[in-house]
Scaffold this motif. Structure first.
Motif, PDB file in Angstrom:
ATOM      1  N   MET A 134      24.240   7.440 -20.309  1.00  0.00           N
ATOM      2  CA  MET A 134      24.629   7.212 -18.661  1.00  0.00           C
ATOM      3  C   MET A 134      24.206   8.784 -18.183  1.00  0.00           C
ATOM      4  N   THR A 135      23.289   8.795 -17.142  1.00  0.00           N
ATOM      5  CA  THR A 135      22.735   9.967 -16.537  1.00  0.00           C
ATOM      6  C   THR A 135      23.830  10.984 -16.075  1.00  0.00           C
TER       7      THR A 135
ATOM      8  N   LYS B 256      32.043   1.604 -24.056  1.00  0.00           N
ATOM      9  CA  LYS B 256      30.448   1.687 -23.967  1.00  0.00           C
ATOM     10  C   LYS B 256      29.985   1.828 -25.139  1.00  0.00           C
TER      11      LYS B 256
ATOM     12  N   ASP C 143      27.578  -1.119 -26.832  1.00  0.00           N
ATOM     13  CA  ASP C 143      26.289  -0.830 -27.277  1.00  0.00           C
ATOM     14  C   ASP C 143      25.735  -1.029 -28.552  1.00  0.00           C
TER      15      ASP C 143
ATOM     16  N   ILE D 232      25.776  -4.795 -29.238  1.00  0.00           N
ATOM     17  CA  ILE D 232      24.498  -5.515 -28.733  1.00  0.00           C
ATOM     18  C   ILE D 232      23.363  -5.209 -29.268  1.00  0.00           C
TER      19      ILE D 232
ATOM     20  N   MET E  53      26.402  -8.544 -22.926  1.00  0.00           N
ATOM     21  CA  MET E  53      25.343  -8.016 -21.838  1.00  0.00           C
ATOM     22  C   MET E  53      26.076  -7.749 -20.388  1.00  0.00           C
TER      23      MET E  53
ATOM     24  N   HIS F 100      28.363  -4.948 -20.823  1.00  0.00           N
ATOM     25  CA  HIS F 100      27.376  -3.748 -20.623  1.00  0.00           C
ATOM     26  C   HIS F 100      27.049  -3.310 -19.255  1.00  0.00           C
TER      27      HIS F 100
ATOM     28  N   ASN G  57      28.981  -0.377 -16.598  1.00  0.00           N
ATOM     29  CA  ASN G  57      28.050   0.613 -15.721  1.00  0.00           C
ATOM     30  C   ASN G  57      27.993   0.487 -14.501  1.00  0.00           C
TER      31      ASN G  57
ATOM     32  N   TRP H  58      27.403   3.099 -11.861  1.00  0.00           N
ATOM     33  CA  TRP H  58      26.103   3.827 -11.731  1.00  0.00           C
ATOM     34  C   TRP H  58      25.171   2.721 -10.752  1.00  0.00           C
TER      35      TRP H  58
ATOM     36  N   ASN I 246      15.830  -0.536 -15.986  1.00  0.00           N
ATOM     37  CA  ASN I 246      16.799  -1.318 -16.206  1.00  0.00           C
ATOM     38  C   ASN I 246      16.570  -2.838 -15.354  1.00  0.00           C
TER      39      ASN I 246
ATOM     40  N   PHE J 276      16.343  -6.614 -17.183  1.00  0.00           N
ATOM     41  CA  PHE J 276      17.253  -7.425 -16.607  1.00  0.00           C
ATOM     42  C   PHE J 276      16.111  -8.841 -16.546  1.00  0.00           C
TER      43      PHE J 276
ATOM     44  N   LEU K  46      13.332  -1.700 -24.889  1.00  0.00           N
ATOM     45  CA  LEU K  46      14.511  -1.316 -25.695  1.00  0.00           C
ATOM     46  C   LEU K  46      14.275   0.168 -26.032  1.00  0.00           C
TER      47      LEU K  46
ATOM     48  N   HIS L  61      14.504   2.366 -23.528  1.00  0.00           N
ATOM     49  CA  HIS L  61      15.888   2.534 -22.833  1.00  0.00           C
ATOM     50  C   HIS L  61      16.675   3.373 -23.759  1.00  0.00           C
TER      51      HIS L  61
ATOM     52  N   HIS M 208      18.389   7.317 -23.232  1.00  0.00           N
ATOM     53  CA  HIS M 208      20.010   7.578 -23.492  1.00  0.00           C
ATOM     54  C   HIS M 208      20.213   8.372 -24.720  1.00  0.00           C
TER      55      HIS M 208
ATOM     56  N   TRP N  39      23.026  10.982 -24.745  1.00  0.00           N
ATOM     57  CA  TRP N  39      24.386  10.403 -24.699  1.00  0.00           C
ATOM     58  C   TRP N  39      24.636   9.898 -26.234  1.00  0.00           C
TER      59      TRP N  39
END
Ligand code: HEM
Ligand code: HEM
Length: 172
Positions: free
Chosen positions: A1-2, A16, A20, A23, A52, A55, A59, A62, A85, A89, A135, A138, A142, A145
């Motif tokens: 997460m930013t 989280k 994560d 998934i 998902m 997930h 978030n 955010w 994101n 989706f 992905l 993505h 992150h 994190w």
């Protein structure tokens, strides 16, 4: 997460992390239907819908904050994350729809038979490959994190456990 919206509690962060990891492993298994078998491929990926959703719910703050500020002042990589994101989706939705259209195990078992054709197989394959690529980005976005959280909630507790064991042995 930013950083801008990272006021998470430690239990939220732990949830989280486990979601994560779950998934991520499930996705790797679904990417190789030949090894897992088609039945596992279909049921596992359908159940990923629930994971998902969790997930996204974890978030949610955010998503709401960045949505309302998207056209205003937005720092860091938030805008890039946000667009990616959405692409994830949309592509994820395409994978699921095309997968359901070509289902050979789950849907027939439920008594549902859908018309074939339209190149669903090709769409399924292409959208899955695109998802893998996105992905990767993505995950890269992150990475800090992921490393910090695994260090704090997995590596450090294990190290502390061994250190406590060694101390006990030494004092015995
Ligand atoms: C296998 C699939 C995925 C994995 C392994 C994954 C992993 C991660 C990780 C490690 C984070 C940072 C920590 C966290 O907040 O949980 C994150 C954040 C996020 N992910 Fe995913 N993700 C996946 C799929 C998706 C998809 C398909 C979407 C969109 C539908 C999505 C949307 C988000 C959002 C909104 C955030 C928080 C905002 C941000 O910083 O980008 N993720 N994801
Ligand atoms: C995360 C979701 C999913 C991913 C990443 C994914 C990925 C893949 C991949 C990589 C293949 C192999 C394609 C090829 O080698 O040509 C495949 C095949 C297949 N998938 Fe999925 N899939 C997902 C969801 C689903 C769902 C929900 C269903 C049905 C309920 C489904 C049904 C199928 C079927 C029937 C095949 C075999 C197609 C063939 O033999 O040509 N998939 N999938």
């Amino acid at each position: 997460m930013t950083e801008e919206v990272s006021k998470n509690t430690s239990s939220q962060t732990k949830s989280k992390l486990w979601v994560d990891i779950l998934i991520f492993i499930a996705f790797l298994v679904t990417m190789d239907p030949r090894s897992s078998g088609l039945a596992i491929h279909e049921w596992l990926s359908l159940s990923m819908l629930a994971a998902m959703t969790v997930h996204l719910l974890l978030n949610w703050d955010w998503i709401i904050q960045i949505t309302s500020r998207f056209f205003g002042k937005l720092g860091g990589l938030n805008r890039v994350n946000y667009i990616l994101n959405w692409l994830l989706f949309v592509d994820g939705t395409l994978i699921m729809i095309s997968g359901i259209m070509i289902s050979e195990s789950a849907l027939p078992l439920l008594g549902i038979h859908l018309p074939q054709g339209f190149g669903w197989r090709r769409l399924h394959d292409m959208s899955a490959n695109l998802f893998l690529l996105m992905l990767g980005i993505h995950t890269a976005l992150h990475w800090n994190w992921i490393v910090n959280t695994i260090n704090r909630y997995v590596v450090q507790p294990v190290v502390r456990l061994f250190a406590a064991g060694a101390k006990k042995d030494a004092s015995a």
